[in-house]
Structure formats: C-alpha cells, structure tokens
Design an enzyme around this catalytic site. Structure first.
Site, mmCIF file in Angstrom:
data_model
loop_
_atom_site.group_PDB
_atom_site.id
_atom_site.type_symbol
_atom_site.label_atom_id
_atom_site.label_comp_id
_atom_site.label_asym_id
_atom_site.label_seq_id
_atom_site.Cartn_x
_atom_site.Cartn_y
_atom_site.Cartn_z
ATOM 1 N N ASP A 81 6.067 -31.050 74.176
ATOM 2 C CA ASP A 81 7.088 -30.020 73.922
ATOM 3 C C ASP A 81 7.501 -30.007 72.449
ATOM 4 O O ASP A 81 7.780 -28.949 71.880
ATOM 5 C CB ASP A 81 8.314 -30.221 74.814
ATOM 6 N N ASP B 99 4.893 -35.507 78.266
ATOM 7 C CA ASP B 99 5.757 -34.369 78.571
ATOM 8 C C ASP B 99 6.651 -34.067 77.365
ATOM 9 O O ASP B 99 6.777 -32.920 76.916
ATOM 10 C CB ASP B 99 6.611 -34.747 79.796
ATOM 11 N N LYS C 206 5.062 -47.599 74.635
ATOM 12 C CA LYS C 206 6.229 -48.393 74.220
ATOM 13 C C LYS C 206 5.981 -49.834 74.648
ATOM 14 O O LYS C 206 6.666 -50.363 75.536
ATOM 15 C CB LYS C 206 7.495 -47.841 74.892
ATOM 16 N N ASP D 132 8.245 -43.520 70.229
ATOM 17 C CA ASP D 132 9.422 -42.975 69.529
ATOM 18 C C ASP D 132 9.101 -42.735 68.050
ATOM 19 O O ASP D 132 9.462 -41.697 67.487
ATOM 20 C CB ASP D 132 10.647 -43.892 69.696
ATOM 21 N N TYR E 18 6.681 -40.254 87.107
ATOM 22 C CA TYR E 18 6.993 -39.078 87.929
ATOM 23 C C TYR E 18 6.525 -39.247 89.375
ATOM 24 O O TYR E 18 6.968 -38.529 90.256
ATOM 25 C CB TYR E 18 6.358 -37.815 87.333
#
Ligand code: NAD
Length: 365
Positions: free
Chosen positions: A251, A247, A190, A223, A139
């Site tokens: 959620d 993030d 990852k 994942d 970001y």
C-alpha cells in the site's frame, strides 16, 4: 489456444473489464487466439447464483490458463454474513487455486510523476515489485480468537505461522521474477523481534544458495524497509515479504505512483501439470468504487495493465506486454486522463481512455 476466464464482478468491475475486452480483441485480431469464458463473482454472483463464487465458476477456472478479476463489493451487500460477502468470492478463489504469491508492481509513469505525494525526482521512472506471501501468516494462523477473561477484560489472539515450504516457494518465486528484471531481491522481515522472521531469513538464504546466486539478495527489517520505500524507492527491484508486511508495504508502494486506478496485480500459484503454467489470477488493486459506478468515468488502466501482466507472466508474450505498457504511457503523455488522475486537465471517459490506448497500440504493433 490460450484461455482466460473473465470475472468482472460489481460496481466499476464490469466497466473496466469491458475496456479490457476491447484490448484482448485487439490482440485476437492480430492472431493471439485468446479463448474467453465469462462468469460471475462477488455481489452479482450472490444475486444470481446464491454464492459469491459458484462451484461451476471454480470448475471453469480449473480449465483455463488464467483468470482476470475485476472488483467486488458494494454498500447493498454490507449486511450479508461473512461467507456471503462479495469479498469471500475473492478469498475463495485465492484459496481454491492456492495463489500464494501476490505480485504488485509500482510503476511511476513519467507523465504522472507529479501526482505522487513524493518529489518527482524520487519517483519518476520508478519500477519495482512487491511480492507478498498471500496464503499464510497471521491472517490465517490459529488460534485466532477473542476470549473473555471474566474480569472485565478480553484477550485477542492472532497467530503468525510459517512453515519452511511456504517461505521457500515465495523466495524462489522472487528469484524467478528478479531474473527477468534487474536481478535484485530484498527480503523484509522482523527477525529482531519475531521467530517467524528468523526462520524467514534462514529459508530465503537457503533458497538463494540453491541455484539462485546469480541474483543479488539483501535483507532489511520491514520497518526500516518501509522508511526506505518513501526515502529512496528506486533502490529496490523485487521486495519479498510475508502476508502482513506485504499488505502494508504494497500500500505504501501504491501511493508512490499516485492513483489507485493505475495499479495492477497478479496472484500466482504452483505450476499446473496440465498446462505447464502457473495458476494465476490478475486483478486491479482498486475496489468496486460504488461512488463512480455506472458513470463511465472509471480509470481502466489498472485492469488493462493487469491483463498486461497476464501477457507477461502467464503467456510469455513479453513484447506484447511491453507494447501495451508503452501504449498506456504514450496515451498518458498525450495528456489523456480519467477524472481520478486529471489534476486540472479536462477528464476523459473510460471509453475515450481505452480508445487512446488502442490507438497507440495500433501504431506500436
Ligand atoms: P475503492 O478502491 O473501490 O475506491 C476508493 C476510491 O478510489 C474511490 O473514491 C473510487 O472512486 C476511487 N477509485 C478506485 N478505483 C478507481 C478507478 N479505476 N478509477 C477511478 N477511481 C477509482 O475502495 P473502497 O471505496 O474502500 O471500497 C469500495 C468497495 O470495494 C467496498 O465494497 C470494498 O469492500 C470493495 N473492495 C474490493 C476490492 C476487490 O475487489 N479486490 C478491493 C478493495 C475494496
């Protein structure tokens, strides 16, 4: 004396903050001695002070032990420039105080287990934390551009960057947190496809070996972690991950608990030399909910529970934090629900929900 800066913000922010002030008053009547300062943030600060957070407000933030933040934003501010948008106030606060560690608990109160989209047995009694790195990663990394390639094509570039110190400090914060809980950290990245994932794992391993081997450390690809979060979320205790994965994963964890109006969060920085406390900002996960603002029906629990996190993480008032959490659970178990979590029950107002929580607190303390 413990001190707090209250920044209610916009929309339902002032409504849920007023409810939380009643809870703070309760603890003050019992001798906690919280000194409160008030300030503006978001659209209300743009209107009155010409910026989404003023220098004066930042200076007050420097002088207090912790900040309680409501919510910002609203349709009337949507056309403002990027720097003047209400959300810029929150980003400025995070940056100014270098709040690099975002803690989002996902707790499923038994009374609300049926509000989750997952089966009751999968989520009932859930109590996990997602610890998200908040000030680095994709970001913020440069270059961050959209280039015109001149052949009718454009190219968008975002850059994922992490330095050792950024990973090390969030890993250590995760071990610190896990030590007060079930002593288990799961680190997610990852590494199979990203160099930042390779370094992430290496640095987390090093931080673990350096004084944290009392905590169990596991690694999971992000994942696979997302899948495990919906398959069997109770296997986790503290999950630590970078800004982007955090993030997403937080959620997903949020949805496990049923409602946005229930979710508190904390953003922590480095230890302040003056006070010996970590810099900290506590806020509900939800936004300013313009659709229900001014109606007195907002769920105050996320904001009140954010103050509960301040009791625990900034002020070491662990018993009081537990009592507050117990009071919320007990009020819900009595069937008191604001409209967002009512599910067929006659909904109560923000004030009535707060009254019920205070009533339970009176009995507990
Ligand atoms: P939102 O969280 O404000 O609302 C989403 C939905 O959840 C709405 O239907 C709302 O009524 C409901 N809801 C949220 N909190 C609730 C509560 N405490 N009690 C009952 N119902 C609640 O998200 P949105 O609608 O996407 O955004 C509205 C504004 O808030 C936008 O301007 C957005 O930019 C801003 N926003 C701010 C923050 C923040 O301040 N940290 C976070 C997210 C969104």
């Amino acid at each position: 004396m413990p001190s707090l800066l209250l920044l209610p913000g916009d929309g339902i922010g002032p409504e849920v903050m007023a409810a939380t002030e009643r809870v703070i008053d309760f603890f003050n009547r019992r001798g906690a001695g919280f000194e409160l300062q008030h300030g503006l943030v978001g659209g209300s600060a743009v209107d009155k002070e010409g910026a989404p957070v003023s220098e004066e407000t930042l200076a007050i933030g420097e002088a207090v032990d912790a900040i309680l933040f409501g919510a910002v934003g609203g349709p009337q501010y949507d056309e403002l420039s990027y720097e003047m948008r209400p959300e810029a106030g929150l980003l400025r606060l995070r940056k100014h105080f270098e709040l690099f560690a975002n803690i989002r608990p996902a707790i499923c109160y038994p009374a609300l287990a049926d509000a989750s989209s997952l089966k009751r047995e999968v989520v009932e009694g859930l109590d996990i934390i997602i610890l998200r790195e908040l000030t680095g990663g994709v970001y913020f990394g440069e270059p961050k551009t959209i280039e015109d390639l001149g052949n009718g094509q454009k190219r968008a570039i975002d850059t994922q960057i992490y330095d050792t110190y950024e990973i090390d400090r969030i890993a250590r914060a995760a071990f610190e947190l896990a030590r007060t809980r079930r002593q288990h950290v799961t680190s997610m990245e990852k590494r199979n496809v990203m160099k930042s994932g390779v370094l992430w794992r290496e640095v987390v391993e090093d931080a673990h070996k350096d004084g944290n081997t009392d905590i169990t450390l596991s690694h999971m690809l992000a994942d696979a972690g997302a899948m495990q979060l919906v398959r069997d979320p109770k296997q986790f205790d503290v999950i630590v991950c970078d800004n982007l994965f955090g993030d997403m994963l937080s959620d997903i964890a949020a949805q496990l608990t049923g409602s946005l109006g229930m979710l508190p969060s904390a953003s922590l920085g480095a230890v302040d030399e003056r006070s010996g406390r970590r810099r900290a900002l506590y806020e509900p996960v939800h936004g300013s909910a313009p659709d229900i603002a001014g109606k007195g029906i907002a769920n105050p629990i996320a904001m009140i529970a954010s103050f509960g996190m301040a009791l625990q993480y900034s002020f070491g008032m662990v018993n009081e934090a537990k009592a507050l959490d117990g009071a919320i659970a007990a009020a819900l178990a009595d069937g008191l629900r604001t409209a967002d979590i009512a599910h067929g029950v006659t909904p109560v107002s923000t004030n009535e929900m707060t009254d019920a929580i205070l009533g339970k607190l009176e009995k507990a303390l």
